[in-house]
Scaffold this motif. Sequence first.
Motif, PDB file in Angstrom:
ATOM      1  N   ALA A 227     -30.296  58.275   9.526  1.00  0.00           N
ATOM      2  CA  ALA A 227     -30.102  57.945   8.114  1.00  0.00           C
ATOM      3  C   ALA A 227     -31.253  58.471   7.262  1.00  0.00           C
ATOM      4  CB  ALA A 227     -29.959  56.435   7.944  1.00  0.00           C
ATOM      5  N   ASP A 228     -32.468  58.459   7.818  1.00  0.00           N
ATOM      6  CA  ASP A 228     -33.654  58.872   7.063  1.00  0.00           C
ATOM      7  C   ASP A 228     -33.870  60.378   7.078  1.00  0.00           C
ATOM      8  OD1 ASP A 228     -34.218  56.252   6.456  1.00  0.00           O
ATOM      9  OD2 ASP A 228     -35.644  55.978   8.098  1.00  0.00           O
ATOM     10  N   VAL A 229     -33.326  61.070   8.085  1.00  0.00           N
ATOM     11  CA  VAL A 229     -33.723  62.458   8.317  1.00  0.00           C
ATOM     12  C   VAL A 229     -32.575  63.458   8.205  1.00  0.00           C
ATOM     13  CG1 VAL A 229     -34.515  64.034  10.126  1.00  0.00           C
ATOM     14  CG2 VAL A 229     -35.742  61.896   9.715  1.00  0.00           C
ATOM     15  N   ALA A 230     -31.428  63.163   8.809  1.00  0.00           N
ATOM     16  CA  ALA A 230     -30.370  64.170   8.964  1.00  0.00           C
ATOM     17  C   ALA A 230     -29.786  64.600   7.623  1.00  0.00           C
ATOM     18  CB  ALA A 230     -29.261  63.626   9.856  1.00  0.00           C
ATOM     19  N   THR A 231     -29.612  65.909   7.449  1.00  0.00           N
ATOM     20  CA  THR A 231     -28.901  66.439   6.286  1.00  0.00           C
ATOM     21  C   THR A 231     -27.424  66.664   6.596  1.00  0.00           C
ATOM     22  OG1 THR A 231     -29.511  68.702   6.911  1.00  0.00           O
ATOM     23  CG2 THR A 231     -30.973  67.553   5.379  1.00  0.00           C
ATOM     24  N   SER A 232     -27.080  66.792   7.881  1.00  0.00           N
ATOM     25  CA  SER A 232     -25.694  66.891   8.325  1.00  0.00           C
ATOM     26  C   SER A 232     -25.616  66.363   9.751  1.00  0.00           C
ATOM     27  CB  SER A 232     -25.180  68.332   8.249  1.00  0.00           C
ATOM     28  OG  SER A 232     -25.973  69.192   9.044  1.00  0.00           O
ATOM     29  N   VAL A 233     -24.414  66.065  10.206  1.00  0.00           N
ATOM     30  CA  VAL A 233     -24.219  65.466  11.533  1.00  0.00           C
ATOM     31  C   VAL A 233     -23.030  66.133  12.208  1.00  0.00           C
ATOM     32  CG1 VAL A 233     -23.626  63.368  12.811  1.00  0.00           C
ATOM     33  CG2 VAL A 233     -25.185  63.230  10.852  1.00  0.00           C
ATOM     34  N   ILE A 234     -23.212  66.529  13.482  1.00  0.00           N
ATOM     35  CA  ILE A 234     -22.090  66.998  14.285  1.00  0.00           C
ATOM     36  C   ILE A 234     -21.756  65.918  15.310  1.00  0.00           C
ATOM     37  CG2 ILE A 234     -23.590  68.276  15.901  1.00  0.00           C
ATOM     38  CD1 ILE A 234     -21.268  70.276  16.243  1.00  0.00           C
ATOM     39  N   ASP A 235     -20.489  65.547  15.372  1.00  0.00           N
ATOM     40  CA  ASP A 235     -20.013  64.475  16.239  1.00  0.00           C
ATOM     41  C   ASP A 235     -19.259  65.088  17.414  1.00  0.00           C
ATOM     42  OD1 ASP A 235     -19.050  62.200  17.407  1.00  0.00           O
ATOM     43  OD2 ASP A 235     -17.955  61.467  15.655  1.00  0.00           O
ATOM     44  N   ARG A 243     -11.761  69.258  18.960  1.00  0.00           N
ATOM     45  CA  ARG A 243     -12.947  70.032  18.589  1.00  0.00           C
ATOM     46  C   ARG A 243     -13.937  69.125  17.858  1.00  0.00           C
ATOM     47  NH1 ARG A 243     -11.907  75.708  18.696  1.00  0.00           N
ATOM     48  NH2 ARG A 243     -13.662  76.055  17.302  1.00  0.00           N
ATOM     49  N   PRO A 244     -15.250  69.356  18.059  1.00  0.00           N
ATOM     50  CA  PRO A 244     -16.254  68.559  17.350  1.00  0.00           C
ATOM     51  C   PRO A 244     -16.141  68.727  15.843  1.00  0.00           C
ATOM     52  CG  PRO A 244     -17.242  69.803  19.156  1.00  0.00           C
ATOM     53  CD  PRO A 244     -15.852  70.328  18.985  1.00  0.00           C
ATOM     54  N   ARG A 245     -16.601  67.727  15.111  1.00  0.00           N
ATOM     55  CA  ARG A 245     -16.585  67.757  13.654  1.00  0.00           C
ATOM     56  C   ARG A 245     -18.022  67.749  13.135  1.00  0.00           C
ATOM     57  NH1 ARG A 245     -11.936  68.670  14.314  1.00  0.00           N
ATOM     58  NH2 ARG A 245     -10.119  67.541  13.498  1.00  0.00           N
ATOM     59  N   THR A 246     -18.267  68.528  12.096  1.00  0.00           N
ATOM     60  CA  THR A 246     -19.556  68.505  11.407  1.00  0.00           C
ATOM     61  C   THR A 246     -19.350  67.912  10.026  1.00  0.00           C
ATOM     62  OG1 THR A 246     -20.362  70.450  12.608  1.00  0.00           O
ATOM     63  CG2 THR A 246     -21.498  69.865  10.566  1.00  0.00           C
ATOM     64  N   TYR A 247     -20.193  66.954   9.670  1.00  0.00           N
ATOM     65  CA  TYR A 247     -20.087  66.250   8.397  1.00  0.00           C
ATOM     66  C   TYR A 247     -21.326  66.517   7.551  1.00  0.00           C
ATOM     67  CZ  TYR A 247     -16.564  63.626  11.041  1.00  0.00           C
ATOM     68  OH  TYR A 247     -15.489  63.275  11.810  1.00  0.00           O
ATOM     69  N   GLY A 248     -21.124  66.879   6.304  1.00  0.00           N
ATOM     70  CA  GLY A 248     -22.231  67.015   5.375  1.00  0.00           C
ATOM     71  C   GLY A 248     -22.573  65.659   4.769  1.00  0.00           C
ATOM     72  N   GLY A 249     -23.581  65.658   3.909  1.00  0.00           N
ATOM     73  CA  GLY A 249     -23.954  64.410   3.257  1.00  0.00           C
ATOM     74  C   GLY A 249     -24.787  63.484   4.103  1.00  0.00           C
ATOM     75  N   GLY A 250     -25.416  64.033   5.144  1.00  0.00           N
ATOM     76  CA  GLY A 250     -26.291  63.218   5.974  1.00  0.00           C
ATOM     77  C   GLY A 250     -25.528  62.152   6.754  1.00  0.00           C
ATOM     78  N   TYR A 251     -26.250  61.122   7.161  1.00  0.00           N
ATOM     79  CA  TYR A 251     -25.644  60.059   7.958  1.00  0.00           C
ATOM     80  C   TYR A 251     -24.572  59.292   7.179  1.00  0.00           C
ATOM     81  CZ  TYR A 251     -25.343  56.105  11.177  1.00  0.00           C
ATOM     82  OH  TYR A 251     -24.890  55.150  12.037  1.00  0.00           O
ATOM     83  N   PRO A 252     -24.789  58.983   5.891  1.00  0.00           N
ATOM     84  CA  PRO A 252     -23.710  58.307   5.142  1.00  0.00           C
ATOM     85  C   PRO A 252     -22.437  59.150   5.083  1.00  0.00           C
ATOM     86  CG  PRO A 252     -25.797  58.093   3.971  1.00  0.00           C
ATOM     87  CD  PRO A 252     -26.019  59.074   5.085  1.00  0.00           C
ATOM     88  N   GLY A 253     -22.587  60.478   4.905  1.00  0.00           N
ATOM     89  CA  GLY A 253     -21.420  61.347   4.883  1.00  0.00           C
ATOM     90  C   GLY A 253     -20.689  61.349   6.216  1.00  0.00           C
ATOM     91  N   TYR A 254     -21.456  61.311   7.301  1.00  0.00           N
ATOM     92  CA  TYR A 254     -20.855  61.248   8.633  1.00  0.00           C
ATOM     93  C   TYR A 254     -20.057  59.956   8.809  1.00  0.00           C
ATOM     94  CZ  TYR A 254     -20.965  59.398  13.399  1.00  0.00           C
ATOM     95  OH  TYR A 254     -20.648  58.761  14.573  1.00  0.00           O
ATOM     96  N   ARG A 255     -20.648  58.836   8.427  1.00  0.00           N
ATOM     97  CA  ARG A 255     -19.968  57.553   8.602  1.00  0.00           C
ATOM     98  C   ARG A 255     -18.665  57.503   7.816  1.00  0.00           C
ATOM     99  NH1 ARG A 255     -23.688  52.490   7.629  1.00  0.00           N
ATOM    100  NH2 ARG A 255     -21.759  51.510   8.333  1.00  0.00           N
ATOM    101  N   GLU A 256     -18.710  57.954   6.566  1.00  0.00           N
ATOM    102  CA  GLU A 256     -17.513  57.914   5.742  1.00  0.00           C
ATOM    103  C   GLU A 256     -16.470  58.908   6.247  1.00  0.00           C
ATOM    104  OE1 GLU A 256     -14.692  57.016   3.036  1.00  0.00           O
ATOM    105  OE2 GLU A 256     -16.516  55.893   3.566  1.00  0.00           O
ATOM    106  N   GLY A 257     -16.904  60.126   6.584  1.00  0.00           N
ATOM    107  CA  GLY A 257     -15.972  61.129   7.080  1.00  0.00           C
ATOM    108  C   GLY A 257     -15.328  60.715   8.386  1.00  0.00           C
ATOM    109  N   ARG A 258     -16.137  60.155   9.272  1.00  0.00           N
ATOM    110  CA  ARG A 258     -15.604  59.730  10.567  1.00  0.00           C
ATOM    111  C   ARG A 258     -14.604  58.584  10.381  1.00  0.00           C
ATOM    112  NH1 ARG A 258     -16.343  55.938  14.377  1.00  0.00           N
ATOM    113  NH2 ARG A 258     -16.203  56.549  16.563  1.00  0.00           N
ATOM    114  N   ARG A 259     -14.930  57.639   9.492  1.00  0.00           N
ATOM    115  CA  ARG A 259     -14.010  56.527   9.252  1.00  0.00           C
ATOM    116  C   ARG A 259     -12.667  57.029   8.719  1.00  0.00           C
ATOM    117  NH1 ARG A 259     -11.842  54.260   5.355  1.00  0.00           N
ATOM    118  NH2 ARG A 259     -12.978  55.566   3.869  1.00  0.00           N
ATOM    119  N   ALA A 260     -12.712  57.945   7.732  1.00  0.00           N
ATOM    120  CA  ALA A 260     -11.488  58.464   7.146  1.00  0.00           C
ATOM    121  C   ALA A 260     -10.666  59.237   8.174  1.00  0.00           C
ATOM    122  CB  ALA A 260     -11.824  59.353   5.949  1.00  0.00           C
TER     123      ALA A 260
END
Length: 551
Positions: A227-235, A243-260
């Motif tokens: 949450a403090d460091v990542a600018t993007s996250v690959i899950d 296939r793996p997904r990459t989410y922009g918006g740091g950790y918050p973007g990952y959480r929201e994208g993964r939930r959706a």
Amino acid sequence: MPAITASRARARVHLSTADLRLSRGGRPVLTGVDLTVSPGQRLGVVGENGRGKTTLLQALAGTLRPDSGTVRRVGTIGVAGQEVPIDADRTVGDLIDVELSRVRTALHAFETATLALTDGHPGAEQDYADALADAEAVDAWDAHRRVDVSLAALGAVSDRTRTLAGLSVGQRYRVRLACLLGAGHDLLLLDEPTNHLDAAGLEHLTARLREYPGGVVLVSHDRALLADVATSVIDLDPTRDGRPRTYGGGYPGYREGRRAERERWETEYRDQQEERRRLEQNLSTARNRLSTGWRPDKGTGKHTRATRAPALVRAVHRRQEELRAHALDVPEPPLRFQPPTLGARPETTLLRAEEVTVDGRLTTPCSALLETGGRLVVTGPNGSGKSTLLSVLSGELTPHSGTVLREPGARVGLLGQESPAPSRRTAHEVYETAVNRLVVSGELREDDRVELAQLGLLPSDTVHRPVAELSVGQQRRLDLAVLLAARPHVLLLDEPTNHLSMALVEDLSRALAATDAAVVVATHDRQLLRDTAAWPRLRIRPTTPTKPDRP
């Protein structure tokens, strides 16, 4: 030719993969990984245990060859795996020298170019400019100071003569991490870098990564660090198309994208299941009509019977074709944690501890009061006695001084920091044995028992495997399942996020906030501490008595 400046040299840094695929033991580990990391970008890598996070880092570093796909690297790479290979006589100083080899090379090249320029050699000006740019790119003159600062901040051994073999795993890891933070590599590949770090070390690591000018790939289960460091996250966890997904918006973007995405996946799977059930029902109806429904009443002419039969046969064939054509193309979504309703008693004091101590393990007298729905977070340095206090509260350990009172009939459940020694019994057998024991003893009613599959903690292909063959994370999930099966009125959780995936930890955090049971948590997890910021704290300090207080 103009000189290559430090900023231009760093701008060329690049790390990317295209359709990366890799198998181990005949089992696909990485499938279709596409990623890009440039200067200033910090990519978090997340996923369940066994999803290939460490394997991906090894492929990025070039120590593991992928089965297919490409890896492109431009710039120097510093790698911190979870283990530090050591030679018998290798010292802390040797490790520092290895990690700062590029710095030494850059400084030597600059000194050589400076002498050549002073002597007036042909082409010396360009050589000097190039050497200066390279040295500035890694800030070579300040590298040793940066390493010393990180050694101190991480609590690492700074004595260059100490042998690595004489250090603990954690001490060796901190030395190498300090070297990498100071060496000025263009790219950093870090595998679980928060392991073995205390609060001060975590703060230093976070600050250094946030200001790091190069690119960073960070494998971590530490939600606070991401949450403090990542600018993007690959899950790397399963997705609808595998296939793996990459989410922009740091950790918050990952959480929201993964939930959706998870919600879309579950909706599509449910819709396809419902459509298949409809088609199966249509086929069943058509077959019933074929066997019975087409026979007309007595007296109906033979011609009517002869013309209706082929039509019903064609209807059955059509329904069969429709069902065959409706192959499910959406895989079943991953499990979702479904916590049971825990024990709730009328408002009362469930547990009270007064000035309890345990010789040699909990030297500071501690007191705690838990009422129905109460909350408490236990904090303190390693060795202060947090785990011991929870064992005392659960009744597994008798205090040497002080008293513990529990409400008669109140069920108290403890999740220890480590799993029991694994056996050859299956996860299903372990769970059923625990539940049956509770039912037979009268602690749990038959109507209150919860099937293991209902909890969404273990996939069906693991419940009938011996516990000894399960991963550490899966064993931890089984521990949690056994604890929840008892429907406790009081939950005592010792480092509950250990070995659990981030997705499960988030579900667990929400469940703890909503449950009617009383909850005590002992943790160092910074994100869990943030999630429970409003809970009362019991801070254990080895030298002074403690009482619960508000944060």
